[in-house]
Design a protein around this motif. Structure first.
Motif, PDB file in Angstrom:
ATOM      1  N   HIS A 171       0.815  -1.220   0.000  1.00 19.84           N
ATOM      2  CA  HIS A 171       0.000   0.000   0.000  1.00 19.84           C
ATOM      3  C   HIS A 171       0.847   1.268   0.000  1.00 19.84           C
ATOM      4  CE1 HIS A 171      -3.300  -2.704   0.668  1.00 19.84           C
ATOM      5  NE2 HIS A 171      -2.681  -3.183   1.731  1.00 19.84           N
ATOM      6  N   THR A 172       2.164   1.131  -0.030  1.00 26.57           N
ATOM      7  CA  THR A 172       3.055   2.281   0.012  1.00 26.57           C
ATOM      8  C   THR A 172       3.112   2.948  -1.353  1.00 26.57           C
ATOM      9  OG1 THR A 172       4.412   1.149   1.647  1.00 26.57           O
ATOM     10  CG2 THR A 172       5.377   3.070   0.600  1.00 26.57           C
ATOM     11  N   VAL A 173       2.670   4.209  -1.417  1.00 25.74           N
ATOM     12  CA  VAL A 173       2.723   4.964  -2.666  1.00 25.74           C
ATOM     13  C   VAL A 173       4.137   5.512  -2.856  1.00 25.74           C
ATOM     14  CG1 VAL A 173       1.797   6.936  -3.937  1.00 25.74           C
ATOM     15  CG2 VAL A 173       0.288   5.566  -2.493  1.00 25.74           C
ATOM     16  N   TYR A 174       4.656   6.171  -1.847  1.00 28.79           N
ATOM     17  CA  TYR A 174       6.024   6.707  -1.850  1.00 28.79           C
ATOM     18  C   TYR A 174       6.742   6.212  -0.611  1.00 28.79           C
ATOM     19  CZ  TYR A 174       5.356  10.204  -5.536  1.00 28.79           C
ATOM     20  OH  TYR A 174       5.154  10.838  -6.733  1.00 28.79           O
ATOM     21  N   ARG A 175       8.041   6.026  -0.719  1.00 26.37           N
ATOM     22  CA  ARG A 175       8.857   5.703   0.440  1.00 26.37           C
ATOM     23  C   ARG A 175      10.172   6.458   0.322  1.00 26.37           C
ATOM     24  NH1 ARG A 175       8.644  -0.210  -1.300  1.00 26.37           N
ATOM     25  NH2 ARG A 175       9.534   0.013  -3.335  1.00 26.37           N
ATOM     26  N   THR A 176      10.793   6.677   1.459  1.00 26.95           N
ATOM     27  CA  THR A 176      12.061   7.389   1.480  1.00 26.95           C
ATOM     28  C   THR A 176      13.197   6.369   1.443  1.00 26.95           C
ATOM     29  OG1 THR A 176      11.054   9.148   2.794  1.00 26.95           O
ATOM     30  CG2 THR A 176      13.467   9.060   2.749  1.00 26.95           C
ATOM     31  N   ILE A 177      14.052   6.509   0.440  1.00 30.11           N
ATOM     32  CA  ILE A 177      15.232   5.663   0.301  1.00 30.11           C
ATOM     33  C   ILE A 177      16.423   6.586   0.088  1.00 30.11           C
ATOM     34  CG2 ILE A 177      16.389   3.869  -1.061  1.00 30.11           C
ATOM     35  CD1 ILE A 177      13.587   2.830  -1.814  1.00 30.11           C
ATOM     36  N   ASP A 178      17.419   6.466   0.954  1.00 28.67           N
ATOM     37  CA  ASP A 178      18.612   7.306   0.882  1.00 28.67           C
ATOM     38  C   ASP A 178      18.264   8.794   0.829  1.00 28.67           C
ATOM     39  OD1 ASP A 178      20.314   5.081   0.935  1.00 28.67           O
ATOM     40  OD2 ASP A 178      20.215   4.866  -1.243  1.00 28.67           O
ATOM     41  N   GLY A 179      17.244   9.188   1.597  1.00 30.43           N
ATOM     42  CA  GLY A 179      16.865  10.587   1.687  1.00 30.43           C
ATOM     43  C   GLY A 179      16.037  11.114   0.532  1.00 30.43           C
ATOM     44  N   LYS A 180      15.619  10.248  -0.413  1.00 31.82           N
ATOM     45  CA  LYS A 180      14.825  10.680  -1.572  1.00 31.82           C
ATOM     46  C   LYS A 180      13.486   9.961  -1.571  1.00 31.82           C
ATOM     47  CE  LYS A 180      18.808  11.550  -4.490  1.00 31.82           C
ATOM     48  NZ  LYS A 180      19.497  11.217  -5.709  1.00 31.82           N
ATOM     49  N   MET A 181      12.441  10.683  -1.980  1.00 30.18           N
ATOM     50  CA  MET A 181      11.121  10.085  -2.105  1.00 30.18           C
ATOM     51  C   MET A 181      11.066   9.299  -3.410  1.00 30.18           C
ATOM     52  SD  MET A 181       9.361  10.857   0.577  1.00 30.18           S
ATOM     53  CE  MET A 181       7.667  10.638   0.156  1.00 30.18           C
ATOM     54  N   ILE A 182      10.732   8.011  -3.327  1.00 32.15           N
ATOM     55  CA  ILE A 182      10.687   7.127  -4.476  1.00 32.15           C
ATOM     56  C   ILE A 182       9.266   6.611  -4.650  1.00 32.15           C
ATOM     57  CG2 ILE A 182      11.622   5.007  -5.506  1.00 32.15           C
ATOM     58  CD1 ILE A 182      13.742   7.206  -5.047  1.00 32.15           C
ATOM     59  N   LEU A 183       8.705   6.754  -5.856  1.00 29.59           N
ATOM     60  CA  LEU A 183       7.365   6.264  -6.175  1.00 29.59           C
ATOM     61  C   LEU A 183       7.420   4.747  -6.306  1.00 29.59           C
ATOM     62  CD1 LEU A 183       4.404   6.953  -7.015  1.00 29.59           C
ATOM     63  CD2 LEU A 183       5.222   7.029  -9.361  1.00 29.59           C
ATOM     64  N   ASN A 184       6.503   4.049  -5.654  1.00 30.61           N
ATOM     65  CA  ASN A 184       6.414   2.601  -5.741  1.00 30.61           C
ATOM     66  C   ASN A 184       5.628   2.245  -6.993  1.00 30.61           C
ATOM     67  OD1 ASN A 184       6.032  -0.133  -5.430  1.00 30.61           O
ATOM     68  ND2 ASN A 184       5.096  -0.003  -3.410  1.00 30.61           N
ATOM     69  N   PRO A 185       6.271   1.663  -8.029  1.00 29.78           N
ATOM     70  CA  PRO A 185       5.584   1.353  -9.276  1.00 29.78           C
ATOM     71  C   PRO A 185       4.565   0.229  -9.144  1.00 29.78           C
ATOM     72  CG  PRO A 185       7.806   0.476  -9.319  1.00 29.78           C
ATOM     73  CD  PRO A 185       7.672   1.271  -8.046  1.00 29.78           C
ATOM     74  N   GLU A 186       4.577  -0.495  -8.032  1.00 35.99           N
ATOM     75  CA  GLU A 186       3.664  -1.614  -7.841  1.00 35.99           C
ATOM     76  C   GLU A 186       2.294  -1.194  -7.318  1.00 35.99           C
ATOM     77  OE1 GLU A 186       5.562  -4.698  -5.583  1.00 35.99           O
ATOM     78  OE2 GLU A 186       7.421  -4.479  -6.726  1.00 35.99           O
ATOM     79  N   VAL A 187       2.158   0.054  -6.896  1.00 35.31           N
ATOM     80  CA  VAL A 187       0.888   0.546  -6.379  1.00 35.31           C
ATOM     81  C   VAL A 187       0.230   1.416  -7.448  1.00 35.31           C
ATOM     82  CG1 VAL A 187      -0.207   1.995  -4.612  1.00 35.31           C
ATOM     83  CG2 VAL A 187       1.677   0.499  -4.000  1.00 35.31           C
TER      84      VAL A 187
END
Length: 121
Positions: free
Chosen positions: A95-111
């Motif tokens: 259910h995660t639309v965006y998550r923070t990875i290495d200080g950057k917001m990354i869009l989850n392509p699976e949602v």
């Protein structure tokens, strides 16, 4: 206004209660999230705050978890309950639309969600 002792807090969930989210069940989702926290006896570890619009109306209802930095699409009360368990496990779930990875917001392509608009245009 109450000031909570947040020293044991692991997650803070910001639950959008803006008009678009409210039309898509935000009240019920908010209550389900808070109920799940109580049932799991995690009141000392997870804090919730209702917010106004977070700008992701087409992905309503949005739940933002910090310090994880994850933005969730809570489309039902069951999803809201899953988000609570996900915060405890410190994982990014379906259910995660965006998550923070290495200080950057990354869009989850699976949602299934919108990319959004470019604020600079």
């Amino acid at each position: 206004m109450t000031t909570w002792n947040l020293s044991g807090m692991r997650s803070h969930l910001f639950i959008c209660n803006g008009s678009s989210c409210m039309r898509k069940g935000a009240e019920e989702i908010t209550l389900a999230i808070r109920d799940e926290i109580s049932e799991l006896e995690m009141d000392e570890q997870i804090h919730t705050t209702r917010t106004r619009c977070n700008g992701r109306c087409k992905d309503a209802c949005i739940v933002i978890a910090y310090p994880q930095g994850s933005w969730y699409k809570a489309s039902s009360t069951d999803t809201g309950r899953e988000i609570v368990r996900d915060c405890l496990a410190q994982q990014n779930n379906q259910h995660t639309v965006y998550r923070t990875i290495d200080g950057k917001m990354i869009l989850n392509p699976e949602v299934a969600s919108i990319t959004g608009i470019d604020k600079n245009k």
